[in-house]
Design an enzyme around this catalytic site. Sequence first.
Site, PDB file in Angstrom:
ATOM      1  N   SER A   1     -46.560 -12.444 -13.192  1.00  0.00           N
ATOM      2  CA  SER A   1     -46.255 -12.280 -12.063  1.00  0.00           C
ATOM      3  C   SER A   1     -47.207 -12.733 -11.007  1.00  0.00           C
ATOM      4  CB  SER A   1     -45.856 -10.748 -11.696  1.00  0.00           C
ATOM      5  OG  SER A   1     -47.128 -10.049 -11.781  1.00  0.00           O
ATOM      6  N   ASN A   2     -48.593 -13.026 -11.424  1.00  0.00           N
ATOM      7  CA  ASN A   2     -49.644 -13.672 -10.628  1.00  0.00           C
ATOM      8  C   ASN A   2     -49.427 -14.945 -10.586  1.00  0.00           C
ATOM      9  OD1 ASN A   2     -51.739 -11.803  -9.659  1.00  0.00           O
ATOM     10  ND2 ASN A   2     -51.627 -11.128 -11.774  1.00  0.00           N
TER      11      ASN A   2
ATOM     12  N   ARG B   1     -62.308 -19.963 -31.814  1.00  0.00           N
ATOM     13  CA  ARG B   1     -62.248 -19.844 -30.454  1.00  0.00           C
ATOM     14  C   ARG B   1     -62.417 -21.124 -29.787  1.00  0.00           C
ATOM     15  NH1 ARG B   1     -64.546 -13.745 -29.305  1.00  0.00           N
ATOM     16  NH2 ARG B   1     -62.587 -12.530 -29.396  1.00  0.00           N
TER      17      ARG B   1
ATOM     18  N   HIS C   1     -58.479  -9.002 -12.048  1.00  0.00           N
ATOM     19  CA  HIS C   1     -58.552  -8.122 -12.802  1.00  0.00           C
ATOM     20  C   HIS C   1     -58.212  -6.857 -12.325  1.00  0.00           C
ATOM     21  CE1 HIS C   1     -60.249  -5.695 -16.344  1.00  0.00           C
ATOM     22  NE2 HIS C   1     -60.857  -4.841 -15.138  1.00  0.00           N
TER      23      HIS C   1
ATOM     24  N   THR D   1     -67.518 -16.028 -16.051  1.00  0.00           N
ATOM     25  CA  THR D   1     -68.697 -16.445 -16.602  1.00  0.00           C
ATOM     26  C   THR D   1     -68.521 -15.781 -18.097  1.00  0.00           C
ATOM     27  OG1 THR D   1     -69.706 -14.390 -15.900  1.00  0.00           O
ATOM     28  CG2 THR D   1     -70.078 -16.135 -14.652  1.00  0.00           C
TER      29      THR D   1
HETATM   30  C1  GRF Z   1     -52.257  -8.254 -14.224  1.00  0.00           C
HETATM   31  O1  GRF Z   1     -52.602  -6.814 -14.098  1.00  0.00           O
HETATM   32  C2  GRF Z   1     -53.787  -8.905 -14.149  1.00  0.00           C
HETATM   33  O2  GRF Z   1     -54.668  -8.405 -13.368  1.00  0.00           O
HETATM   34  C3  GRF Z   1     -54.275  -8.828 -15.417  1.00  0.00           C
HETATM   35  O3  GRF Z   1     -53.169  -8.833 -16.387  1.00  0.00           O
HETATM   36  C4  GRF Z   1     -51.973  -8.527 -15.533  1.00  0.00           C
HETATM   37  C5  GRF Z   1     -51.098  -9.746 -15.749  1.00  0.00           C
HETATM   38  O4  GRF Z   1     -49.991  -9.633 -15.097  1.00  0.00           O
HETATM   39  N1  GRF Z   1     -55.487  -9.619 -15.791  1.00  0.00           N
HETATM   40  P1  GRF Z   1     -48.790 -10.875 -14.828  1.00  0.00           P
HETATM   41  O5  GRF Z   1     -48.765 -11.493 -16.195  1.00  0.00           O
HETATM   42  O6  GRF Z   1     -49.582 -11.711 -13.851  1.00  0.00           O
HETATM   43  O7  GRF Z   1     -47.675 -10.351 -14.183  1.00  0.00           O
END
Ligand code: GRF
Length: 225
Positions: free
Chosen positions: A20-21, A76, A120, A152
Amino acid sequence: MSGKRATPLRLGVLASGRGSNLQAIIDAIEAGSLAAQIVVVVSNKQNAQALERARKHGVPAVFLDPKPCAGRPDSRETYDRAILEVLQKYDVELVLLAGYMKIVTPVLINAYQNRMMNIHPSLLPAFPGLDAQKQALEWGVKLAGCTVHFVTEGVDEGPIIIQAAVPVLDEDTPETLALRILEQEHRIYPRAVQLYAEGRLQVEGRCVRVADAASDAARAIRNPA
Ligand code: GRF
């Protein structure tokens, strides 16, 4: 991170899930409020919704399987070298972690120093790591929120670019609080990227100065009503 750009900032997004972001970034670009282009989305999960969202908008979507690297002592780092190769192939200038559920190693961090952001769902430095909203509820804090920061080596520890606060209500569950925070995430992530695109972010030690913040919404967004 210098003045006006002739071409849109080239973004690479790493995502593991819902995306969603990522969608908020896509929407801001399409709405003309973010002068950037997403040139590639990479995921460690084949079925990540983020990959579908990218494809739907004509953005190259790459699944990189971490399994072949697993079990090796430097698994990693090996995986991050593969990611780096993709990012470099697409000439990515700024990397966005958007729900990316893997710890990134110095292989990526050093290649993109002060050029990699993460979002975050807490007011860092409170509640780093997993289940930040649940941690906030368990502490009984009255304000929760979200943070965009540069990446970081310390998990969720990098210089803070923008934060937004939301109230915590008595009846909140981790899910309802997460939704209220998510609304603000979608607001501040594109904004942080736009500030970067405008060359207005200056990292000084662990602080980020935003040039000319008084003159626009950058200030207000830190503490939305
Ligand atoms: C969000 O709450 C972001 O802050 C965290 O993981 C979640 C990801 O959500 N790091 P989406 O996949 O962007 O919907």
